[in-house]
Scaffold this motif. Structure first.
Motif, PDB file in Angstrom:
ATOM      1  N   MET A   1       0.878  -1.150  -0.010  1.00  0.00           N
ATOM      2  CA  MET A   1      -0.084   0.005  -0.071  1.00  0.00           C
ATOM      3  C   MET A   1       0.793   1.341  -0.097  1.00  0.00           C
ATOM      4  SD  MET A   1      -2.888   1.152   2.942  1.00  0.00           S
ATOM      5  CE  MET A   1      -4.181   0.087   2.109  1.00  0.00           C
ATOM      6  N   LYS A   2       0.279   2.264  -0.926  1.00  0.00           N
ATOM      7  CA  LYS A   2       1.070   3.532  -0.849  1.00  0.00           C
ATOM      8  C   LYS A   2       1.082   4.229   0.524  1.00  0.00           C
ATOM      9  CE  LYS A   2       2.319   3.403  -4.979  1.00  0.00           C
ATOM     10  NZ  LYS A   2       3.968   3.325  -5.608  1.00  0.00           N
ATOM     11  N   LYS A   3       2.238   5.039   0.660  1.00  0.00           N
ATOM     12  CA  LYS A   3       2.119   5.926   2.035  1.00  0.00           C
ATOM     13  C   LYS A   3       1.990   7.284   1.872  1.00  0.00           C
ATOM     14  CE  LYS A   3       5.847   2.728   3.715  1.00  0.00           C
ATOM     15  NZ  LYS A   3       7.563   2.776   4.097  1.00  0.00           N
ATOM     16  N   ALA A   4       1.090   7.842   2.805  1.00  0.00           N
ATOM     17  CA  ALA A   4       1.157   9.238   3.181  1.00  0.00           C
ATOM     18  C   ALA A   4       1.725   9.729   4.471  1.00  0.00           C
ATOM     19  CB  ALA A   4      -0.566   9.719   2.930  1.00  0.00           C
ATOM     20  N   ILE A   5       2.409  10.588   4.219  1.00  0.00           N
ATOM     21  CA  ILE A   5       3.377  10.953   5.254  1.00  0.00           C
ATOM     22  C   ILE A   5       2.857  12.440   5.884  1.00  0.00           C
ATOM     23  CG2 ILE A   5       5.439  11.903   6.362  1.00  0.00           C
ATOM     24  CD1 ILE A   5       6.706   9.902   4.111  1.00  0.00           C
ATOM     25  N   ILE A   6       2.427  12.550   7.273  1.00  0.00           N
ATOM     26  CA  ILE A   6       1.849  13.602   7.811  1.00  0.00           C
ATOM     27  C   ILE A   6       2.624  14.383   8.838  1.00  0.00           C
ATOM     28  CG2 ILE A   6      -0.157  14.735   8.640  1.00  0.00           C
ATOM     29  CD1 ILE A   6      -1.844  12.115   7.531  1.00  0.00           C
ATOM     30  N   THR A   7       3.174  15.404   8.796  1.00  0.00           N
ATOM     31  CA  THR A   7       3.892  16.080   9.817  1.00  0.00           C
ATOM     32  C   THR A   7       2.852  16.733  10.827  1.00  0.00           C
ATOM     33  OG1 THR A   7       4.285  18.165   8.929  1.00  0.00           O
ATOM     34  CG2 THR A   7       6.037  16.390   8.494  1.00  0.00           C
ATOM     35  N   GLY A   8       3.202  16.718  11.963  1.00  0.00           N
ATOM     36  CA  GLY A   8       2.119  17.393  12.886  1.00  0.00           C
ATOM     37  C   GLY A   8       1.067  16.435  12.990  1.00  0.00           C
ATOM     38  N   GLY A   9       1.111  15.229  12.939  1.00  0.00           N
ATOM     39  CA  GLY A   9       0.198  14.069  12.759  1.00  0.00           C
ATOM     40  C   GLY A   9      -0.426  13.658  13.967  1.00  0.00           C
ATOM     41  N   HIS A  26      -1.464   3.830   3.655  1.00  0.00           N
ATOM     42  CA  HIS A  26      -0.982   3.586   4.833  1.00  0.00           C
ATOM     43  C   HIS A  26      -0.488   4.879   5.366  1.00  0.00           C
ATOM     44  CE1 HIS A  26       1.501   1.167   7.853  1.00  0.00           C
ATOM     45  NE2 HIS A  26       2.353   2.217   7.741  1.00  0.00           N
ATOM     46  N   ILE A  27      -0.844   5.328   6.544  1.00  0.00           N
ATOM     47  CA  ILE A  27      -0.599   6.514   7.164  1.00  0.00           C
ATOM     48  C   ILE A  27       0.792   6.530   7.946  1.00  0.00           C
ATOM     49  CG2 ILE A  27      -1.478   8.566   8.639  1.00  0.00           C
ATOM     50  CD1 ILE A  27      -2.969   8.184   5.882  1.00  0.00           C
ATOM     51  N   VAL A  28       1.477   7.641   7.754  1.00  0.00           N
ATOM     52  CA  VAL A  28       2.929   7.780   8.657  1.00  0.00           C
ATOM     53  C   VAL A  28       2.665   9.093   9.162  1.00  0.00           C
ATOM     54  CG1 VAL A  28       5.257   7.832   8.471  1.00  0.00           C
ATOM     55  CG2 VAL A  28       4.438   6.325   6.943  1.00  0.00           C
ATOM     56  N   GLU A  47     -10.606   3.016  12.967  1.00  0.00           N
ATOM     57  CA  GLU A  47     -11.401   3.199  11.904  1.00  0.00           C
ATOM     58  C   GLU A  47     -11.042   2.214  10.705  1.00  0.00           C
ATOM     59  OE1 GLU A  47     -11.967   7.249  10.770  1.00  0.00           O
ATOM     60  OE2 GLU A  47     -12.555   7.911  12.831  1.00  0.00           O
ATOM     61  N   GLY A  48     -10.340   1.347  10.901  1.00  0.00           N
ATOM     62  CA  GLY A  48      -9.896   0.389  10.001  1.00  0.00           C
ATOM     63  C   GLY A  48      -8.657   0.634   9.179  1.00  0.00           C
ATOM     64  N   GLY A  49      -7.826   1.714   9.529  1.00  0.00           N
ATOM     65  CA  GLY A  49      -6.704   2.236   8.825  1.00  0.00           C
ATOM     66  C   GLY A  49      -5.470   1.512   9.032  1.00  0.00           C
ATOM     67  N   ASP A  50      -4.368   1.473   8.096  1.00  0.00           N
ATOM     68  CA  ASP A  50      -2.903   1.172   8.741  1.00  0.00           C
ATOM     69  C   ASP A  50      -2.319   2.237   8.631  1.00  0.00           C
ATOM     70  OD1 ASP A  50      -3.547  -1.807   8.145  1.00  0.00           O
ATOM     71  OD2 ASP A  50      -3.310  -1.316   5.761  1.00  0.00           O
ATOM     72  N   VAL A  51      -1.408   2.067  10.086  1.00  0.00           N
ATOM     73  CA  VAL A  51      -0.654   3.481  10.374  1.00  0.00           C
ATOM     74  C   VAL A  51       0.593   2.949  11.016  1.00  0.00           C
ATOM     75  CG1 VAL A  51      -2.085   3.551  12.490  1.00  0.00           C
ATOM     76  CG2 VAL A  51      -1.204   5.520  11.622  1.00  0.00           C
ATOM     77  N   SER A  52       1.497   3.956  11.011  1.00  0.00           N
ATOM     78  CA  SER A  52       2.790   3.739  11.512  1.00  0.00           C
ATOM     79  C   SER A  52       3.063   5.304  12.018  1.00  0.00           C
ATOM     80  CB  SER A  52       4.020   3.235  10.693  1.00  0.00           C
ATOM     81  OG  SER A  52       3.484   2.153  10.192  1.00  0.00           O
ATOM     82  N   TYR A  53       4.169   5.347  12.901  1.00  0.00           N
ATOM     83  CA  TYR A  53       4.417   6.711  13.295  1.00  0.00           C
ATOM     84  C   TYR A  53       5.951   6.788  13.964  1.00  0.00           C
ATOM     85  CZ  TYR A  53       4.109   5.047  18.219  1.00  0.00           C
ATOM     86  OH  TYR A  53       4.138   4.394  19.375  1.00  0.00           O
TER      87      TYR A  53
END
Length: 225
Positions: A1-9, A26-28, A47-53
């Protein structure tokens, strides 16, 4: 899955963007406070999402280098959202160098350094850089001279990258929104009535709807009733 990187997340708009975008990415999440990142990650998973931090202070070139050297920020990056930001308000005569440096390190230098570090991955395919700027990047405002200056700088950076990559698969989107009812205003009396402001969720929904097709998004604050 492609990743979306969010600062101040970990809070506010960054967290809400993470929730909405987790349907397709996939949220980072990147941020300074581990506890807030963990809490946001739990909400996204619920909410069913894939996430890393990863813990990252965008003011630190060393931390940017370290985080970008990890596998988490090495592959399959399709969306980079510069959402981290700080603001100090009041007359210029009351501003100090620490406030000035913190705003420019967070609002300008951090996004520039992080973009440069991740560009080799973004250039590989059809990717997007989304700059969360605020309407302070569109016009001057009373008692916001230094904050506005930092946002104009990020705007110029984004618009210049739009020209630089206009013949490529990399898009750059600048989003300008008015004040939101978030912890950003905690400890400040600059906004007298936060209840008239849009919620982070409302703003996130507008951005997620518009960014795939627009290079510029403008979202004004709700007016007082």
């Amino acid at each position: 899955m492609k990743k979306a990187i969010i600062t101040g997340g970990g809070t506010g708009l960054g967290k809400e963007l993470g929730k909405l975008l987790s349907k397709e990415y996939h949220i980072v999440l990147l941020g300074r406070t581990k506890q807030k990142l963990e809490e946001a990650a739990i909400e996204i998973k619920q909410e069913g999402g894939d996430v890393s931090y990863a813990v990252l202070d965008v003011r630190s070139p060393l931390e940017i280098e370290q985080v970008c050297s990890t596998e988490l920020l090495q592959n399959d990056i399709e969306l980079l959202i510069h959402n981290a930001g700080v603001g100090y308000f009041g007359p210029l005569t009351e501003a100090n160098d620490e406030d000035l440096e913190t705003m420019f390190e967070t609002n300008v230098l951090g996004p520039i350094r992080l973009t440069k570090a991740i560009l080799p991955h973004l250039e590989k395919g059809n990717s997007t850089i989304l700059n969360i700027i605020s309407t302070a990047g569109l016009k001057g405002k009373k008692n916001e001279s230094l904050y506005v200056a930092s946002k104009f700088a990020l705007r110029g950076f984004g618009e210049s990258l739009q020209k630089e990559y206009e013949e490529s698969g990399l898009r750059v989107v600048n989003a300008y929104m008015g004040g939101m009812d978030t912890p950003f205003w905690d400890g400040s009396d600059h906004i007298s009535n936060r209840s008239r402001l849009r919620s982070p969720r409302e703003v996130a929904e507008i951005i997620v709807e518009q960014y795939p097709s627009k290079d510029e998004i403008v979202i004004e604050s709700k007016k007082a009733t």
